[in-house]
Design a protein around this motif. Structure first.
Motif, PDB file in Angstrom:
ATOM      1  N   ILE A   7       0.837  -1.196   0.000  1.00  0.00           N
ATOM      2  CA  ILE A   7       0.000   0.000   0.000  1.00  0.00           C
ATOM      3  C   ILE A   7       0.876   1.252   0.000  1.00  0.00           C
ATOM      4  O   ILE A   7       0.607   2.220  -0.723  1.00  0.00           O
ATOM      5  N   GLY A   8       1.933   1.240   0.785  1.00  0.00           N
ATOM      6  CA  GLY A   8       2.828   2.391   0.835  1.00  0.00           C
ATOM      7  C   GLY A   8       3.423   2.728  -0.513  1.00  0.00           C
ATOM      8  O   GLY A   8       3.583   3.906  -0.864  1.00  0.00           O
ATOM      9  N   GLU A   9       3.764   1.692  -1.300  1.00  0.00           N
ATOM     10  CA  GLU A   9       4.356   1.908  -2.614  1.00  0.00           C
ATOM     11  C   GLU A   9       3.356   2.478  -3.616  1.00  0.00           C
ATOM     12  O   GLU A   9       3.745   3.062  -4.629  1.00  0.00           O
ATOM     13  N   LEU A  10       2.071   2.310  -3.331  1.00  0.00           N
ATOM     14  CA  LEU A  10       1.030   2.782  -4.246  1.00  0.00           C
ATOM     15  C   LEU A  10       0.585   4.201  -3.932  1.00  0.00           C
ATOM     16  O   LEU A  10      -0.252   4.757  -4.636  1.00  0.00           O
ATOM     17  N   CYS A  11       1.116   4.778  -2.861  1.00  0.00           N
ATOM     18  CA  CYS A  11       0.666   6.090  -2.401  1.00  0.00           C
ATOM     19  C   CYS A  11       1.703   7.162  -2.684  1.00  0.00           C
ATOM     20  O   CYS A  11       2.912   6.932  -2.573  1.00  0.00           O
ATOM     21  N   SER A  12       1.224   8.326  -3.039  1.00  0.00           N
ATOM     22  CA  SER A  12       2.101   9.491  -3.124  1.00  0.00           C
ATOM     23  C   SER A  12       2.253  10.142  -1.754  1.00  0.00           C
ATOM     24  O   SER A  12       3.202  10.897  -1.533  1.00  0.00           O
ATOM     25  N   ARG A  13       1.338   9.813  -0.845  1.00  0.00           N
ATOM     26  CA  ARG A  13       1.398  10.366   0.509  1.00  0.00           C
ATOM     27  C   ARG A  13       0.568   9.500   1.440  1.00  0.00           C
ATOM     28  O   ARG A  13      -0.531   9.078   1.095  1.00  0.00           O
ATOM     29  N   VAL A  14       1.125   9.232   2.614  1.00  0.00           N
ATOM     30  CA  VAL A  14       0.403   8.532   3.686  1.00  0.00           C
ATOM     31  C   VAL A  14       0.526   9.392   4.937  1.00  0.00           C
ATOM     32  O   VAL A  14       1.632   9.777   5.325  1.00  0.00           O
ATOM     33  N   CYS A  15      -0.589   9.700   5.568  1.00  0.00           N
ATOM     34  CA  CYS A  15      -0.532  10.516   6.788  1.00  0.00           C
ATOM     35  C   CYS A  15      -1.716  10.184   7.688  1.00  0.00           C
ATOM     36  O   CYS A  15      -2.713   9.621   7.251  1.00  0.00           O
ATOM     37  N   SER A  16      -1.592  10.523   8.945  1.00  0.00           N
ATOM     38  CA  SER A  16      -2.709  10.425   9.877  1.00  0.00           C
ATOM     39  C   SER A  16      -3.217  11.838  10.141  1.00  0.00           C
ATOM     40  O   SER A  16      -2.735  12.807   9.539  1.00  0.00           O
ATOM     41  N   GLY A  17      -4.167  11.972  11.029  1.00  0.00           N
ATOM     42  CA  GLY A  17      -4.738  13.275  11.312  1.00  0.00           C
ATOM     43  C   GLY A  17      -4.434  13.735  12.723  1.00  0.00           C
ATOM     44  O   GLY A  17      -3.429  13.348  13.321  1.00  0.00           O
ATOM     45  N   ARG A  67      -6.420  15.286   0.074  1.00  0.00           N
ATOM     46  CA  ARG A  67      -7.088  15.646  -1.168  1.00  0.00           C
ATOM     47  C   ARG A  67      -8.305  14.760  -1.438  1.00  0.00           C
ATOM     48  O   ARG A  67      -8.449  13.665  -0.887  1.00  0.00           O
ATOM     49  N   GLU A  68      -9.156  15.267  -2.312  1.00  0.00           N
ATOM     50  CA  GLU A  68     -10.303  14.496  -2.791  1.00  0.00           C
ATOM     51  C   GLU A  68      -9.829  13.191  -3.412  1.00  0.00           C
ATOM     52  O   GLU A  68      -8.755  13.122  -4.009  1.00  0.00           O
ATOM     53  N   ASN A  69     -10.633  12.138  -3.239  1.00  0.00           N
ATOM     54  CA  ASN A  69     -10.374  10.786  -3.760  1.00  0.00           C
ATOM     55  C   ASN A  69      -9.266  10.051  -3.016  1.00  0.00           C
ATOM     56  O   ASN A  69      -8.753   9.042  -3.507  1.00  0.00           O
ATOM     57  N   SER A  70      -8.919  10.542  -1.831  1.00  0.00           N
ATOM     58  CA  SER A  70      -8.038   9.767  -0.960  1.00  0.00           C
ATOM     59  C   SER A  70      -8.826   8.619  -0.343  1.00  0.00           C
ATOM     60  O   SER A  70     -10.043   8.693  -0.181  1.00  0.00           O
ATOM     61  N   ILE A 101      -3.545   8.074  -3.201  1.00  0.00           N
ATOM     62  CA  ILE A 101      -3.073   7.053  -4.147  1.00  0.00           C
ATOM     63  C   ILE A 101      -2.400   7.706  -5.354  1.00  0.00           C
ATOM     64  O   ILE A 101      -2.888   8.698  -5.906  1.00  0.00           O
ATOM     65  N   ASN A 102      -1.276   7.143  -5.769  1.00  0.00           N
ATOM     66  CA  ASN A 102      -0.591   7.566  -6.984  1.00  0.00           C
ATOM     67  C   ASN A 102      -1.374   7.011  -8.176  1.00  0.00           C
ATOM     68  O   ASN A 102      -1.307   5.814  -8.470  1.00  0.00           O
ATOM     69  N   GLN A 132      -9.829  -2.635  19.007  1.00  0.00           N
ATOM     70  CA  GLN A 132      -8.895  -3.052  17.963  1.00  0.00           C
ATOM     71  C   GLN A 132      -8.026  -1.869  17.553  1.00  0.00           C
ATOM     72  O   GLN A 132      -8.510  -0.761  17.340  1.00  0.00           O
ATOM     73  N   ASN A 133      -6.724  -2.101  17.412  1.00  0.00           N
ATOM     74  CA  ASN A 133      -5.792  -1.049  17.009  1.00  0.00           C
ATOM     75  C   ASN A 133      -4.950  -1.499  15.823  1.00  0.00           C
ATOM     76  O   ASN A 133      -4.289  -2.535  15.886  1.00  0.00           O
ATOM     77  N   LEU A 134      -4.982  -0.726  14.754  1.00  0.00           N
ATOM     78  CA  LEU A 134      -4.076  -0.908  13.636  1.00  0.00           C
ATOM     79  C   LEU A 134      -3.058   0.226  13.664  1.00  0.00           C
ATOM     80  O   LEU A 134      -3.311   1.280  14.246  1.00  0.00           O
ATOM     81  N   SER A 135      -1.943   0.036  13.033  1.00  0.00           N
ATOM     82  CA  SER A 135      -0.954   1.103  12.941  1.00  0.00           C
ATOM     83  C   SER A 135      -0.811   1.505  11.482  1.00  0.00           C
ATOM     84  O   SER A 135      -1.095   0.726  10.563  1.00  0.00           O
ATOM     85  N   ALA A 136      -0.347   2.732  11.268  1.00  0.00           N
ATOM     86  CA  ALA A 136      -0.088   3.192   9.908  1.00  0.00           C
ATOM     87  C   ALA A 136       0.977   2.318   9.243  1.00  0.00           C
ATOM     88  O   ALA A 136       0.910   2.042   8.042  1.00  0.00           O
TER      89      ALA A 136
END
Length: 397
Positions: A7-17, A67-70, A101-102, A132-136
């Protein structure tokens, strides 16, 4: 040919809030920046958020514009592992993992449907006891079997066409319900020679449900009679239930079989007491519901809409310090405007009810179709290039 990618390789940006400090009003009051909580994520499209923050609130926290479509994946709590598509630019709390997503390598819709298809697997990677807890990091390292971009787009187009129709039906029903409420409101402004009547008098009968003993498997195993819990009562038309009881339970316990078009109200629980549903098939309920059997479908829909409009009054009548409680007697004593069947016919309330019901039923059928197709499309078992969407349902043209 397909390939594997994280998933990380398919993204131009990964972030939390992030969450602005709750005790500072200027971070929230009058805010116009959409701010998403994980409770709003449920494999859906986000076009608006329940809360907004101010520019000062954004600067106070680690929240970021996405951005939109994230694609947004919930990391904590009851919705952990579920995903949504942001159809507007927005911000989120810290429990969201936001994936931009890229689009040169992946279709964001395809990644969203991948999460929907892999929900059980993703949730199984979560840690934690109470919640339940997931991590980035876990989400970034998830590996996706990725077909060609064209095949991703074909798959996403097909599945999205079904969700488009479901979403359209939902919007249409929203308009129809507003139309019905407006017509009833117009009636309220006219002189009503019939005056007011109690809910107990308006309904033909009222009854509470019960729960057959869980210690008797014969009451539950192989059951075919729908059994309603308060969690399923959510100001909705109720077509199906999660649990069923047997004919033996119906015969040997105090549970009542209710007819189609019965109006059901939840009696217990903070945020739940006062919620309503209309049964779309014969069913039974648990003891935390009171059922109002009306004489006609028009009267049932009228009662459903009228009681919805009285939520604040009903909420004020709840009792109990630990949890909010209503009773059948309290509900029966509520006063509503008296109406005749002819009057309801003049405003064509039953026609609106029939259309709302048809739209909702179609959406349920489409959702079942989508969920049946999803794993077969994602695995390649069904060749999406050979499917004509118009043959699945005429509304998908």
């Amino acid at each position: 040919m397909g390939c594997k990618a994280t998933i990380g390789e398919l993204c131009s940006r990964v972030c939390s809030g992030g969450t602005p400090r709750r005790n500072i009003a200027e971070f929230y009051d009058g805010g116009t920046i959409p701010w998403l909580n994980t409770s709003e994520i449920s494999f859906n499209r986000i076009r608006k958020t329940e809360q907004h923050i101010t520019e000062a609130g954004l600067n106070d926290s680690s929240a970021k514009w996405i951005r939109e479509n994230s694609v947004i994946v919930a990391m904590y709590g009851a919705t952990a592992g579920k995903a949504a598509i942001a159809k507007i630019p927005l911000t989120t709390n810290q429990a969201c993992c936001n994936l931009e997503i890229n689009e040169e390598v992946a279709d964001y819709r395809y990644i969203y449907y991948w999460f929907k298809n892999q929900y059980s697997h993703v949730l199984g990677l979560a840690n934690g006891g109470a919640q339940q807890n997931l991590s980035a990091k876990t989400i970034r390292t998830l590996e996706v079997e990725l077909p060609s971009l064209m095949r991703q787009q074909q798959t996403a187009n097909l599945l999205s066409s079904i969700d488009d129709k479901i979403e359209f039906n939902g919007r249409l029903n929203g308009y129809l319900l507003e139309l019905a409420k407006a017509r009833l409101s117009n009636l309220a402004y006219k002189e009503n020679p019939l005056g007011m009547v109690s809910v107990g008098s308006f309904a033909a009968t009222m009854t509470n449900g019960s729960t057959p003993s869980r210690k008797k498997p014969d009451y539950w195993e192989g059951g075919s009679i729908p059994w309603v819990k308060t969690g399923e009562v959510n100001n909705n038309l109720l077509f199906k239930t999660n649990e069923h009881i047997t004919e033996l339970a119906l015969a040997e316990t105090s549970v009542h079989l209710l007819p189609k078009n019965t109006v059901v109200m939840a009696l217990y629980g903070s945020g739940t007491a006062g919620r309503l549903a209309i049964l779309q098939e014969k069913a039974t309920t648990n003891q935390a519901c009171t059922a109002m059997v009306c004489r006609t479908p028009s009267q049932a829909f009228y009662l459903f809409l009228t009681l919805q409009g009285m939520y604040r009054e009903i909420d004020s009548k709840t009792r109990g310090s630990v949890q909010q409680n209503l009773s059948k007697d309290i509900v029966a004593s509520l006063m509503i405007p008296a109406v005749t069947e002819d009057l309801l016919g003049e405003i064509r309330l039953c026609d609106i009810y029939d259309q709302v019901r048809a739209n909702e039923y179609e959406s349920l059928q489409l959702a079942s179709l989508r969920d049946a197709l999803l794993p077969k499309l994602m695995s390649g078992e069904i060749d999406v290039s050979k499917i004509d969407p118009t043959q699945l349902n005429s509304h998908l043209a």
